[in-house]
Design a protein around this motif. Structure first.
Motif, mmCIF file in Angstrom:
data_model
loop_
_atom_site.group_PDB
_atom_site.id
_atom_site.type_symbol
_atom_site.label_atom_id
_atom_site.label_comp_id
_atom_site.label_asym_id
_atom_site.label_seq_id
_atom_site.Cartn_x
_atom_site.Cartn_y
_atom_site.Cartn_z
ATOM 1 N N ASP A 151 0.806 -1.224 0.000
ATOM 2 C CA ASP A 151 0.000 0.000 0.000
ATOM 3 C C ASP A 151 0.846 1.285 0.000
ATOM 4 O OD1 ASP A 151 -2.116 -1.687 0.070
ATOM 5 O OD2 ASP A 151 -2.668 -1.305 2.170
ATOM 6 N N LEU A 152 1.924 1.291 0.763
ATOM 7 C CA LEU A 152 2.699 2.534 0.847
ATOM 8 C C LEU A 152 3.330 2.909 -0.499
ATOM 9 C CD1 LEU A 152 3.429 4.789 2.909
ATOM 10 C CD2 LEU A 152 5.615 3.632 3.208
ATOM 11 N N PRO A 153 3.928 1.939 -1.225
ATOM 12 C CA PRO A 153 4.459 2.303 -2.548
ATOM 13 C C PRO A 153 3.359 2.842 -3.474
ATOM 14 C CG PRO A 153 5.380 0.202 -1.856
ATOM 15 C CD PRO A 153 4.319 0.563 -0.846
ATOM 16 N N GLU A 154 2.185 2.249 -3.396
ATOM 17 C CA GLU A 154 1.109 2.713 -4.260
ATOM 18 C C GLU A 154 0.684 4.144 -3.888
ATOM 19 O OE1 GLU A 154 -1.911 -0.196 -4.759
ATOM 20 O OE2 GLU A 154 -2.967 1.011 -6.264
ATOM 21 N N LEU A 155 0.573 4.369 -2.587
ATOM 22 C CA LEU A 155 0.205 5.713 -2.124
ATOM 23 C C LEU A 155 1.275 6.738 -2.533
ATOM 24 C CD1 LEU A 155 -1.398 7.776 -0.421
ATOM 25 C CD2 LEU A 155 -0.097 6.983 1.579
ATOM 26 N N MET A 156 2.542 6.411 -2.290
ATOM 27 C CA MET A 156 3.600 7.370 -2.603
ATOM 28 C C MET A 156 3.693 7.614 -4.100
ATOM 29 S SD MET A 156 4.739 8.614 0.143
ATOM 30 C CE MET A 156 5.980 9.577 -0.698
ATOM 31 N N GLY A 157 3.408 6.573 -4.881
ATOM 32 C CA GLY A 157 3.387 6.756 -6.332
ATOM 33 C C GLY A 157 2.307 7.753 -6.728
ATOM 34 N N ALA A 158 1.122 7.597 -6.146
ATOM 35 C CA ALA A 158 0.014 8.509 -6.477
ATOM 36 C C ALA A 158 0.348 9.937 -6.054
ATOM 37 C CB ALA A 158 -1.267 8.029 -5.788
#
Ligand SMILES: Nc1ncnc2c1ncn2[C@@H]1O[C@H](COP(=O)(O)OP(=O)(O)O)[C@@H](O)[C@H]1O
Ligand SMILES: [Mg+2]
Length: 398
Positions: A151-158
């Motif tokens: 989840d964190l990589p996805e959030l930081m990507g967004a």
């Protein structure tokens, strides 16, 4: 000397009157920021060093530089009691809301807000400790699995894409990063990996105790390609003299050369101790130039103050067994020491003391500079341990 004009600033994160000996690191950070601002990829910078060397001061200074270069920034301080999401969510929310207020509507910013909302939902079901609210519909299925490494990589990507759409860069600052749980550190490294792969305008600056190099390396073997780990240490003689003399001479006060030499011996060039000795010597001295006698009078006060504050707060967090272990370690001197030698002091096998040692590393009291070696994270802590526990225990309960 007039205490109201005392320029020295002992404290945690207190800006020193003269930020001595860090010009190279600051230039390096400025360049890294400049490159990210120009859409180039750049390694994150993790400042590594003992307590009291000036890591927090440096992070604050780099953050000021980042804001001067128009970065959006946030700073969090990790500690044992709080999770990474709980610390980061309010900050990321603030940054996104700021981006959302900039002129025209941006779909990327809106999407990042929805992803943040779903990340919060994922975290909430898992640990239930997020206190902020966000008035937007969640982006269902994005960053809400409850698995922080996904989840964190996805959030930081967004968030990175939102920043890119707004043509701004982000700088994240994390202090005391050794306190993150292994899974959180792993998620953070993976998030910065995603940022690097997608060339998004986000850079991480962090600071931590010496164990962070191993924590990063053990977590992800590619961490060394994503981050640099500059060592922040005691100041060399030249810089240490500057740290004392410049602020004093700005106030029209001089230290004679013997006084200066004695301060260097007492402080070992550690920034926090330089401030402490500078501060008390100033208050004790009756006139300029300050003499070696002034330094010696101040030494008594400085040590008493350190014993009641800087050292004491750390000592008070230890269990009786941990105190005994550190006392045995102190008996051997400043260190580093072989952990087997410490065990021998206590008539134990090194392996029997493994959990105790790991607990002390977790509390940030000691670290392992090399396999089988241990050392104090607080400079001069061995001397303090010998003062506060005059005799060494000859055994330790299992
Ligand atoms: N480069 C420096 N020169 C002189 N004093 C410094 C320097 N860096 C930090 N200090 C002083 O050292 C003390 C500890 O700084 P801090 O940033 O809290 O250390 P750390 O975060 O590494 O424990 C503060 O009183 C600060 O004013
Ligand atoms: Mg600090």
């Amino acid at each position: 000397m007039d205490p109201f004009r005392n320029p020295f600033a002992p404290g945690a994160g207190t800006p020193p009157p003269e930020l001595s000996g860090r010009a190279e690191l600051l230039t390096r950070s400025e360049n890294a920021l400049g490159r990210v601002q120009n859409g180039k990829s750049e390694k994150g910078i993790i400042l590594v060093g003992l307590r009291g060397v000036g890591k927090t001061v440096l992070l604050n200074e780099i953050r000021r530089e980042a804001e001067g270069q128009n970065f959006r920034t946030c700073m969090v301080e990790a500690h044992e009691g709080k999770s990474l999401p709980a610390l980061l969510i309010p900050q990321l929310r603030r940054i996104l809301l700021e981006l959302d207020r900039l002129e025209s509507l941006s779909e990327q910013v809106k999407r990042a807000l929805r992803v943040l909302k779903s990340f919060m939902n994922g975290v909430k079901t898992k640990i239930g400790e997020v206190e902020v609210s966000l008035d937007i519909d969640a982006e269902l299925g994005a960053a809400d699995s409850g698995d922080i490494e996904a989840d964190l990589p996805e959030l930081m990507g967004a968030i990175g894409r939102a920043a890119q759409a707004r043509k701004v860069a982000l700088a994240l600052f994390i202090d005391e990063i050794q306190y993150f749980k292994p899974i959180e550190l792993s998620a953070l490294i993976m998030a910065m990996h995603r940022i690097a792969q997608d060339r998004l305008p986000v850079i991480l600056f962090a600071a931590g105790l010496p164990q962070v190099v191993a924590l990063f390396g053990n977590s992800k073997s590619y961490a060394e390609r994503l981050f640099d780990f500059p060592e922040i240490g005691a100041l060399n003689e030249f810089d240490a003299i500057d740290a004392i003399e410049k602020p004093a001479s700005d106030e029209g006060v001089d230290f004679d050369s013997k006084a200066m030499a004695r301060i260097l011996v007492r402080s070992r060039g550690y920034p926090f101790f330089l401030q402490e000795w500078g501060y008390h010597t100033w208050n004790v001295a009756a006139a300029s130039p300050i003499t070696i006698d002034d330094v010696e009078k101040a030494t008594e006060i400085a040590i008493k103050r350190l014993d009641e504050g800087f050292f004491r707060v750390r000592f008070d967090r230890l269990t009786p067994r941990e105190k005994n272990y550190l006392r045995a370690m102190a008996e051997l001197g400043a260190g580093p020491h072989r952990s087997g030698d410490v065990a021998k002091q206590l008539a134990k096998k090194s392996s029997d003391l493994g959990p105790l040692r790991d607990g002390l590393i977790g509390k940030g009291m000691i670290y392992a500079p090399a396999h089988g070696d241990i050392a104090f994270t607080v400079p001069l802590f061995d001397q303090f341990m010998r003062r506060i526990m005059p005799s060494q225990p000859d055994r330790i309960e299992s």
